[in-house]
Design an enzyme around this catalytic site. Structure first.
Site, mmCIF file in Angstrom:
data_model
loop_
_atom_site.group_PDB
_atom_site.id
_atom_site.type_symbol
_atom_site.label_atom_id
_atom_site.label_comp_id
_atom_site.label_asym_id
_atom_site.label_seq_id
_atom_site.Cartn_x
_atom_site.Cartn_y
_atom_site.Cartn_z
ATOM 1 N N ALA A 109 0.799 -1.226 0.000
ATOM 2 C CA ALA A 109 0.000 0.000 0.000
ATOM 3 C C ALA A 109 0.827 1.269 0.000
ATOM 4 O O ALA A 109 0.275 2.363 0.139
ATOM 5 C CB ALA A 109 -0.932 0.003 1.221
ATOM 6 N N GLY A 161 1.251 3.070 -5.946
ATOM 7 C CA GLY A 161 0.527 2.388 -7.024
ATOM 8 C C GLY A 161 -0.900 2.013 -6.713
ATOM 9 O O GLY A 161 -1.656 2.785 -6.115
ATOM 10 N N TYR A 183 6.545 -16.512 -13.157
ATOM 11 C CA TYR A 183 5.635 -15.423 -12.791
ATOM 12 C C TYR A 183 4.184 -15.876 -12.863
ATOM 13 O O TYR A 183 3.382 -15.584 -11.970
ATOM 14 C CB TYR A 183 5.850 -14.219 -13.704
ATOM 15 C CG TYR A 183 4.831 -13.112 -13.473
ATOM 16 C CD1 TYR A 183 4.760 -12.468 -12.243
ATOM 17 C CD2 TYR A 183 3.942 -12.729 -14.474
ATOM 18 C CE1 TYR A 183 3.816 -11.468 -12.015
ATOM 19 C CE2 TYR A 183 3.007 -11.730 -14.262
ATOM 20 C CZ TYR A 183 2.951 -11.090 -13.030
ATOM 21 O OH TYR A 183 2.014 -10.108 -12.809
ATOM 22 N N LYS A 208 1.535 -15.786 -9.840
ATOM 23 C CA LYS A 208 0.321 -14.965 -9.910
ATOM 24 C C LYS A 208 -0.925 -15.840 -9.833
ATOM 25 O O LYS A 208 -1.906 -15.485 -9.169
ATOM 26 C CB LYS A 208 0.332 -14.152 -11.207
ATOM 27 C CG LYS A 208 -0.474 -12.870 -11.135
ATOM 28 C CD LYS A 208 0.139 -11.880 -10.164
ATOM 29 C CE LYS A 208 -0.861 -10.823 -9.751
ATOM 30 N NZ LYS A 208 -0.333 -9.881 -8.762
#
Length: 279
Positions: A17, A20, A171, A175
């Site tokens: 946080a 972005g 990746y 994800k």
């Protein structure tokens, strides 16, 4: 955009946080008067990646909310558990968990060092699982109090098409690990009255982290605000459904928002860079 509820007085535990998308979601909730637990690692300014937990906290307060900045590596169980305890001590509980923190490396197998593999899987899949596990007791209490608790993970729909894997297997695995948490926890937590969903953008989003990826033209992206507005709709929709993999523009359209021009980094853009994993 029709507001059906308010986040005033609710507490959001948001990972990643400090900048972005995570910060945009925090500030949108803060405008209602929400309490934000700012979870990130950055405590000292970095010229390549602007934003710290402290600068984020100031922006959140300026937007109308309360902020508790906590320096946390979400790969470390003790640190996450301590952060949850501090959040409860400051605000009395946790109503919404936003699993936003993520690491990316668009490298093939030959060029992905195991250290980078471990980083991505440690933050993305393991970190999401750990934060959800750590917040679960407080989310249960929120449900018992009738506060409609939620978990929102910034991860894509699960698509087993080879082209989403072949160029960056590590990746994609990391994800999709986040998305598998949504799939599993939505079913597991339904009996508690905790909604669990994922949210993902159709286009690339202009963030400081994206600017560090070679060859990406952020002028052909949308702003993080499209995701903060979409997340806000999820948080404030009464009787929020669970187990969804929302795409930002589809969700906004369902709420009557079809003019997305204000989210363009470059006004008038028609051909945005598409994000990964959206078939």
């Amino acid at each position: 955009m029709n507001q059906t509820a308010s986040l005033k007085g609710k507490t959001l535990f948001i990972t990643g946080a400090s900048r972005g998308i995570g910060l945009a979601i925090a500030k949108r909730a803060a405008a209602d008067g929400a309490n934000i637990v700012v979870i990130a690692k950055t405590t000292d300014p970095n010229p390549r990646l602007p934003g710290t937990i402290y600068s984020a906290a100031e922006e959140i307060k300026a937007a109308g909310g309360q902020a508790l900045p906590l320096a946390v590596d979400i790969r470390e169980e003790d640190a996450v558990l301590a952060a949850v305890a501090k959040a409860v001590g400051a605000f009395g509980g946790i109503d919404i968990l936003v699993n936003n923190a993520s690491a990316i490396s668009l490298t093939d197998t030959e060029h992905t060092p195991m250290k980078r593999y471990d980083l991505m899987n440690g933050i993305n899949a393991r970190g999401t699982y750990l934060c959800t596990q750590a917040c679960l007791p407080e989310l249960k209490k929120s449900a018992a109090a009738g506060r409609s608790p939620q978990v929102l993970t910034m991860s894509p729909p699960l698509s087993m098409k080879p082209h989403w894997f072949e160029n960056h297997t590590a990746y994609t695995m990391a994800k999709y690990g986040m998305s598998m948490c949504t799939l599993g926890h939505a079913g597991e937590f339904k009996k508690y009255g905790i909604a669990v969903n994922s949210l993902w953008p159709r286009t690339a989003i202009a963030t400081a982290a994206l600017q560090m990826i070679p060859g990406v033209d952020t002028r052909l992206c949308r702003k993080p605000d499209i995701l903060s507005d979409a997340a806000y709709l999820i948080f404030t929709s009464p009787g929020s459904s669970t187990g969804n993999f929302f795409i930002d523009d589809v969700l906004l359209a369902a709420h009557g928002v079809t003019d997305l021009e204000k989210y363009s980094v470059t006004p008038g853009t028609k051909n945005f860079i598409p994000d990964f994993f959206v078939d």
